[in-house]
Design a protein around this motif. Structure first.
Motif, mmCIF file in Angstrom:
data_model
loop_
_atom_site.group_PDB
_atom_site.id
_atom_site.type_symbol
_atom_site.label_atom_id
_atom_site.label_comp_id
_atom_site.label_asym_id
_atom_site.label_seq_id
_atom_site.Cartn_x
_atom_site.Cartn_y
_atom_site.Cartn_z
ATOM 1 N N MET A 268 57.565 -73.106 -20.125
ATOM 2 C CA MET A 268 57.642 -72.999 -18.696
ATOM 3 C C MET A 268 57.287 -74.353 -18.093
ATOM 4 S SD MET A 268 55.878 -70.142 -16.295
ATOM 5 C CE MET A 268 56.586 -68.724 -17.068
ATOM 6 N N THR A 269 58.109 -74.837 -17.200
ATOM 7 C CA THR A 269 57.822 -76.108 -16.556
ATOM 8 C C THR A 269 57.272 -75.858 -15.163
ATOM 9 O OG1 THR A 269 60.040 -76.252 -15.637
ATOM 10 C CG2 THR A 269 59.685 -77.254 -17.801
ATOM 11 N N SER A 270 56.391 -76.713 -14.768
ATOM 12 C CA SER A 270 55.826 -76.593 -13.431
ATOM 13 C C SER A 270 56.111 -77.876 -12.661
ATOM 14 C CB SER A 270 54.322 -76.340 -13.486
ATOM 15 O OG SER A 270 53.675 -77.442 -14.062
ATOM 16 N N THR A 271 56.338 -77.727 -11.371
ATOM 17 C CA THR A 271 56.570 -78.894 -10.536
ATOM 18 C C THR A 271 55.230 -79.401 -10.025
ATOM 19 O OG1 THR A 271 56.846 -77.515 -8.589
ATOM 20 C CG2 THR A 271 58.835 -78.068 -9.817
ATOM 21 N N PRO A 272 55.089 -80.699 -9.940
ATOM 22 C CA PRO A 272 53.830 -81.225 -9.420
ATOM 23 C C PRO A 272 53.657 -80.851 -7.954
ATOM 24 C CG PRO A 272 55.408 -83.004 -9.796
ATOM 25 C CD PRO A 272 56.016 -81.742 -10.308
ATOM 26 N N ALA A 273 52.432 -80.642 -7.555
ATOM 27 C CA ALA A 273 52.135 -80.232 -6.180
ATOM 28 C C ALA A 273 52.456 -81.367 -5.213
ATOM 29 C CB ALA A 273 50.670 -79.856 -6.063
ATOM 30 N N LYS A 274 52.983 -80.992 -4.044
ATOM 31 C CA LYS A 274 53.258 -81.981 -3.018
ATOM 32 C C LYS A 274 51.952 -82.418 -2.383
ATOM 33 C CE LYS A 274 56.896 -81.742 -0.089
ATOM 34 N NZ LYS A 274 57.794 -81.102 0.901
ATOM 35 N N SER A 275 51.907 -83.680 -2.010
ATOM 36 C CA SER A 275 50.716 -84.147 -1.309
ATOM 37 C C SER A 275 50.688 -83.530 0.082
ATOM 38 C CB SER A 275 50.735 -85.674 -1.210
ATOM 39 O OG SER A 275 51.725 -86.096 -0.290
ATOM 40 N N PRO A 276 49.521 -83.372 0.655
ATOM 41 C CA PRO A 276 49.436 -82.771 1.995
ATOM 42 C C PRO A 276 50.189 -83.579 3.049
ATOM 43 C CG PRO A 276 47.276 -82.835 0.975
ATOM 44 C CD PRO A 276 48.208 -83.586 0.073
ATOM 45 N N LEU A 277 50.193 -84.896 2.910
ATOM 46 C CA LEU A 277 50.900 -85.727 3.870
ATOM 47 C C LEU A 277 52.409 -85.515 3.783
ATOM 48 C CD1 LEU A 277 50.533 -87.806 6.075
ATOM 49 C CD2 LEU A 277 50.667 -89.582 4.339
ATOM 50 N N ALA A 278 52.920 -85.325 2.580
ATOM 51 C CA ALA A 278 54.348 -85.055 2.410
ATOM 52 C C ALA A 278 54.710 -83.690 2.979
ATOM 53 C CB ALA A 278 54.726 -85.136 0.940
ATOM 54 N N VAL B 11 53.147 -82.132 5.497
ATOM 55 C CA VAL B 11 53.085 -82.244 6.957
ATOM 56 C C VAL B 11 54.306 -82.985 7.487
ATOM 57 C CG1 VAL B 11 51.810 -83.314 8.867
ATOM 58 C CG2 VAL B 11 50.589 -82.039 7.115
ATOM 59 N N SER B 12 54.733 -84.026 6.787
ATOM 60 C CA SER B 12 55.914 -84.759 7.245
ATOM 61 C C SER B 12 57.169 -83.888 7.134
ATOM 62 C CB SER B 12 56.082 -86.056 6.472
ATOM 63 O OG SER B 12 56.439 -85.809 5.139
ATOM 64 N N GLY B 13 57.234 -83.033 6.135
ATOM 65 C CA GLY B 13 58.362 -82.104 6.026
ATOM 66 C C GLY B 13 58.387 -81.116 7.176
ATOM 67 N N LEU B 14 57.238 -80.595 7.551
ATOM 68 C CA LEU B 14 57.146 -79.669 8.677
ATOM 69 C C LEU B 14 57.513 -80.370 9.984
ATOM 70 C CD1 LEU B 14 56.313 -76.878 9.792
ATOM 71 C CD2 LEU B 14 54.022 -77.847 10.067
ATOM 72 N N LEU B 15 57.003 -81.578 10.175
ATOM 73 C CA LEU B 15 57.303 -82.341 11.375
ATOM 74 C C LEU B 15 58.791 -82.681 11.443
ATOM 75 C CD1 LEU B 15 56.078 -83.641 13.874
ATOM 76 C CD2 LEU B 15 55.692 -85.696 12.512
ATOM 77 N N CYS B 16 59.385 -83.007 10.310
ATOM 78 C CA CYS B 16 60.819 -83.276 10.241
ATOM 79 C C CYS B 16 61.603 -82.052 10.685
ATOM 80 C CB CYS B 16 61.198 -83.685 8.830
ATOM 81 S SG CYS B 16 62.966 -83.727 8.521
ATOM 82 N N PHE B 17 61.242 -80.895 10.173
ATOM 83 C CA PHE B 17 61.925 -79.650 10.528
ATOM 84 C C PHE B 17 61.829 -79.374 12.026
ATOM 85 C CE2 PHE B 17 61.697 -75.081 11.348
ATOM 86 C CZ PHE B 17 62.956 -74.700 10.908
ATOM 87 N N VAL B 18 60.635 -79.487 12.581
ATOM 88 C CA VAL B 18 60.432 -79.189 13.994
ATOM 89 C C VAL B 18 61.229 -80.158 14.866
ATOM 90 C CG1 VAL B 18 58.716 -79.206 15.854
ATOM 91 C CG2 VAL B 18 58.207 -78.064 13.707
#
Length: 79
Positions: A1-11, A13-20
């Motif tokens: 089973m492969t796991s993806t590394p966790a996103k940094s909190p800043l990344a 937040v920037s994804g949420l801000l991009c969406f909004v």
């Protein structure tokens, strides 16, 4: 089973801000042009009256830039 590394909190937040910004700007443009859709009504308070079209275009462009920066940040953290 492969796991993806966790996103940094800043990344994240920037994804949420991009969406909004992108969805809010596009919704505002559609509302100005067609007059029937206003998905994120609070964004009308972010643009000056009389300059709605320009403000919404800037919001979409800024959202795309924030998304690109967040994506770059996330890729840098994985390396």
């Amino acid at each position: 089973m492969t796991s993806t590394p966790a996103k940094s909190p800043l990344a994240a937040v920037s994804g949420l801000l991009c969406f909004v910004l992108v969805v809010g700007g596009a919704s505002g443009l559609l509302h100005e042009w067609l007059g029937w859709i206003h998905f994120m009504g609070f964004v009308r308070f972010l643009v000056p009256e009389g300059y709605e079209i320009y403000g919404y275009v800037v919001m979409v462009a800024l959202g795309a830039a924030v998304g690109a920066a967040g994506d770059s940040l996330a890729r840098r953290a994985r390396s």
